[in-house]
Structures are given as structure tokens and as C-alpha cells.
Design a protein around this motif. Structure first.
Motif, PDB file in Angstrom:
ATOM      1  N   PRO A 104      -1.463  -3.035  -7.542  1.00 58.56           N
ATOM      2  CA  PRO A 104      -1.173  -2.485  -6.214  1.00 58.56           C
ATOM      3  C   PRO A 104      -1.895  -1.163  -5.959  1.00 58.56           C
ATOM      4  CG  PRO A 104       0.835  -3.279  -7.260  1.00 58.56           C
ATOM      5  CD  PRO A 104      -0.241  -3.343  -8.305  1.00 58.56           C
ATOM      6  N   ILE A 105      -2.374  -0.991  -4.712  1.00 58.65           N
ATOM      7  CA  ILE A 105      -3.055   0.235  -4.300  1.00 58.65           C
ATOM      8  C   ILE A 105      -2.006   1.232  -3.800  1.00 58.65           C
ATOM      9  CG2 ILE A 105      -4.777   1.210  -2.726  1.00 58.65           C
ATOM     10  CD1 ILE A 105      -6.034  -0.751  -4.661  1.00 58.65           C
ATOM     11  N   ILE A 106      -2.102   2.471  -4.266  1.00 56.78           N
ATOM     12  CA  ILE A 106      -1.148   3.523  -3.885  1.00 56.78           C
ATOM     13  C   ILE A 106      -1.847   4.499  -2.943  1.00 56.78           C
ATOM     14  CG2 ILE A 106       0.329   5.381  -4.761  1.00 56.78           C
ATOM     15  CD1 ILE A 106       0.012   3.727  -7.553  1.00 56.78           C
ATOM     16  N   THR A 107      -1.276   4.674  -1.746  1.00 50.13           N
ATOM     17  CA  THR A 107      -1.875   5.563  -0.749  1.00 50.13           C
ATOM     18  C   THR A 107      -0.817   6.520  -0.210  1.00 50.13           C
ATOM     19  OG1 THR A 107      -1.382   3.926   0.970  1.00 50.13           O
ATOM     20  CG2 THR A 107      -3.603   3.855   0.015  1.00 50.13           C
ATOM     21  N   GLY A 108      -1.279   7.504   0.574  1.00 51.48           N
ATOM     22  CA  GLY A 108      -0.343   8.401   1.256  1.00 51.48           C
ATOM     23  C   GLY A 108      -0.228   9.761   0.609  1.00 51.48           C
ATOM     24  N   GLU A 109       0.991  10.331   0.674  1.00 51.18           N
ATOM     25  CA  GLU A 109       1.247  11.703   0.203  1.00 51.18           C
ATOM     26  C   GLU A 109       1.409  11.716  -1.317  1.00 51.18           C
ATOM     27  OE1 GLU A 109       1.497  14.540   2.259  1.00 51.18           O
ATOM     28  OE2 GLU A 109       0.674  13.161   3.739  1.00 51.18           O
ATOM     29  N   ILE A 110       0.289  11.891  -2.017  1.00 50.28           N
ATOM     30  CA  ILE A 110       0.304  11.848  -3.480  1.00 50.28           C
ATOM     31  C   ILE A 110       0.747  13.205  -4.031  1.00 50.28           C
ATOM     32  CG2 ILE A 110      -1.069  11.368  -5.557  1.00 50.28           C
ATOM     33  CD1 ILE A 110      -1.042   8.966  -3.669  1.00 50.28           C
ATOM     34  N   THR A 111       1.918  13.223  -4.682  1.00 51.07           N
ATOM     35  CA  THR A 111       2.390  14.436  -5.371  1.00 51.07           C
ATOM     36  C   THR A 111       2.922  14.002  -6.735  1.00 51.07           C
ATOM     37  OG1 THR A 111       4.677  14.236  -4.598  1.00 51.07           O
ATOM     38  CG2 THR A 111       3.153  15.456  -3.162  1.00 51.07           C
ATOM     39  N   GLY A 112       3.222  14.979  -7.589  1.00 51.30           N
ATOM     40  CA  GLY A 112       3.784  14.646  -8.907  1.00 51.30           C
ATOM     41  C   GLY A 112       5.082  13.881  -8.784  1.00 51.30           C
ATOM     42  N   GLN A 141       4.972   7.599   2.450  1.00 49.96           N
ATOM     43  CA  GLN A 141       5.064   8.314   3.734  1.00 49.96           C
ATOM     44  C   GLN A 141       5.375   9.789   3.490  1.00 49.96           C
ATOM     45  OE1 GLN A 141       8.053   5.626   5.662  1.00 49.96           O
ATOM     46  NE2 GLN A 141       6.689   5.869   7.417  1.00 49.96           N
ATOM     47  N   ALA A 142       6.271  10.025   2.550  1.00 50.95           N
ATOM     48  CA  ALA A 142       6.678  11.372   2.120  1.00 50.95           C
ATOM     49  C   ALA A 142       7.475  11.159   0.840  1.00 50.95           C
ATOM     50  CB  ALA A 142       7.547  12.033   3.188  1.00 50.95           C
ATOM     51  N   LEU A 148       6.148  -0.841   1.212  1.00 52.52           N
ATOM     52  CA  LEU A 148       5.433  -1.860   0.438  1.00 52.52           C
ATOM     53  C   LEU A 148       4.612  -2.751   1.357  1.00 52.52           C
ATOM     54  CD1 LEU A 148       8.227  -3.050  -2.035  1.00 52.52           C
ATOM     55  CD2 LEU A 148       6.644  -1.143  -2.292  1.00 52.52           C
ATOM     56  N   LYS A 149       3.425  -3.123   0.884  1.00 51.28           N
ATOM     57  CA  LYS A 149       2.560  -4.060   1.617  1.00 51.28           C
ATOM     58  C   LYS A 149       2.482  -5.328   0.790  1.00 51.28           C
ATOM     59  CE  LYS A 149      -0.777  -4.917   4.775  1.00 51.28           C
ATOM     60  NZ  LYS A 149      -0.505  -6.337   4.852  1.00 51.28           N
ATOM     61  N   VAL A 157       7.436  -3.360   4.372  1.00 47.61           N
ATOM     62  CA  VAL A 157       8.792  -3.227   3.836  1.00 47.61           C
ATOM     63  C   VAL A 157       9.078  -1.743   3.633  1.00 47.61           C
ATOM     64  CG1 VAL A 157      10.334  -3.724   1.903  1.00 47.61           C
ATOM     65  CG2 VAL A 157       8.754  -5.483   2.711  1.00 47.61           C
ATOM     66  N   ASP A 158      10.062  -1.226   4.383  1.00 43.98           N
ATOM     67  CA  ASP A 158      10.510   0.162   4.213  1.00 43.98           C
ATOM     68  C   ASP A 158      11.526   0.190   3.083  1.00 43.98           C
ATOM     69  OD1 ASP A 158       9.211   2.001   5.776  1.00 43.98           O
ATOM     70  OD2 ASP A 158      10.424   1.605   7.555  1.00 43.98           O
ATOM     71  N   LEU A 159      11.116   0.796   1.985  1.00 40.86           N
ATOM     72  CA  LEU A 159      11.981   0.807   0.805  1.00 40.86           C
ATOM     73  C   LEU A 159      12.919   2.013   0.815  1.00 40.86           C
ATOM     74  CD1 LEU A 159      12.365  -0.822  -1.822  1.00 40.86           C
ATOM     75  CD2 LEU A 159      10.680   0.662  -2.902  1.00 40.86           C
TER      76      LEU A 159
END
Length: 204
Positions: A104-112, A141-142, A148-149, A157-159
């Protein structure tokens, strides 16, 4: 030196790369007396490679130097300002020129914190045959808001957060099976699992 890669057949490094690594760090190990070979040191040199999880180096009865290499296994691919894999231990792992993992590809607000949460989601997905085959992306998203796509379906899918993943996915699979039977999956734009014991859908 005989090099054996354990695990799946997707190689993120090659025999040539391992040989080069040894020569650069240790010099040639060909025709070195057995008593001069420090197997532990060779193991550490191989394990220093970013693609290697662990290595076992030993001499066979007929004097062949053998290395068994266990590669790190990527479970997600981060596509942000920095691009890297997330491995099975939740650590960052560089991309390989040799092989691109289908994860799976991970996108968006990348933080620890968000990556720690994504790791929990990925671990759950990988234990479930249906989810592993169908989830192709996680969008952050935050912090504590994850989407999920899916491979085939157009809806998102809003988890929500990572609490009660087992209950959320159990509800989702029940919804999915019913919507498949009703042939209504294409009617939805968003499927939300954020609320306790509910699946809330937004139609297109």
C-alpha cells in the motif's frame, strides 16, 4: 562465497552487491586461511546494508564460505517529500533499484506519530487475507484521521483513528458482503467506520 537469500523471491539487493560490500569493508575473502576468517565480522558487514534484516555466515565441511541473508520486508511505501518503505518492524527502509514492492502507498501528513499509527493499520491489514488483497493505499488526512483506498472500489473508507481496528474492519466486511450481494457498492463515495459499531455511507 555462496550467498543464499531466505524468504520470498523478491530481491532488494544482489549477490554482486553483497560481494562488493565485503570487498570494500573486509578485502577479498578468497583464499584467506580459515583461522583468519572472523565470521562474526563478516556477518556484521552484511547486516550493515539497509536491505538486510539479519545474516548468518558459516563455513561448510568442505570449506565453502556460506552466507544466509534474511532481507527486510516492506509492508508500506511512503510517498512524501521523502520516499521510503516502512518495513515489518515499523522502521524506514530505502527503496531498491532492483525490485519495487507491491505494498500500500502511504500519502498525506507524514509525521512520526502518524507513521506509528499507519504501521498498526498495516500490521492489521497484513493479517487479513481480504484486506491484504484489496487495500492499495492509506491517506493520512491528519494525525488520528486515516483513509483507505481499495483496489477495485471507487469509494474511500474513513477509518478515523486506530482504536478498535478489529471491530471497525469486522463491521466493514459485513457491510461489504451485503453491498456486494445487493450490487450497491458503486453507489457510495465514502464509507465511514469512525463511529462505534456503525458503518455510515455517503452516496455519490
Amino acid at each position: 562465497m555462496e550467498i543464499i537469500f531466505e524468504g520470498d523471491n523478491n530481491l532488494y539487493l544482489s549477490q554482486d552487491m553483497v560481494n562488493k560490500l565485503l570487498i570494500q569493508n573486509y578485502g577479498s575473502v578468497l583464499n584467506v586461511g580459515k583461522e583468519k576468517l572472523v565470521l562474526n565480522t563478516i556477518e556484521k558487514v552484511i547486516e550493515a546494508n539497509d536491505m538486510v534484516k539479519s545474516a548468518q555466515v558459516y563455513l561448510t565441511i568442505n570449506g565453502k564460505l556460506t552466507s544466509r541473508i534474511f532481507q527486510r520486508q516492506p509492508i508500506g511505501r511512503v510517498e512524501g517529500s521523502a520516499k521510503f518503505y516502512l518495513d515489518e518492524d515499523g522502521k524506514s527502509m530505502p527503496l531498491s533499484k532492483m525490485h519495487s514492492a507491491r505494498v500500500p502507498i502511504i500519502t498525506g501528513e507524514i509525521t512520526g506519530k502518524s507513521l506509528d499509527d499507519v504501521f498498526e493499520i498495516l500490521k492489521f491489514i497484513n493479517q487479513d487475507d481480504f484486506l491484504r488483497k484489496n487495500v492499495i493505499g492509506i491517506h493520512i488526512q491528519a494525525e488520528e484521521r486515516y483513509q483507505l483506498k481499495f483496489r477495485v472500489e471507487d469509494f474511500i473508507v474513513d477509518l478515523g483513528n486506530v482504536e478498535d481496528l478489529e471491530s471497525k474492519f469486522k463491521n466493514f466486511k459485513a457491510f461489504y458482503a451485503k453491498a456486494m450481494k445487493d450490487k450497491s457498492l458503486r453507489e457510495y463515495a465514502v464509507v465511514s467506520l469512525e463511529f462505534d459499531n456503525q458503518v455510515v455511507c455517503t452516496k455519490i
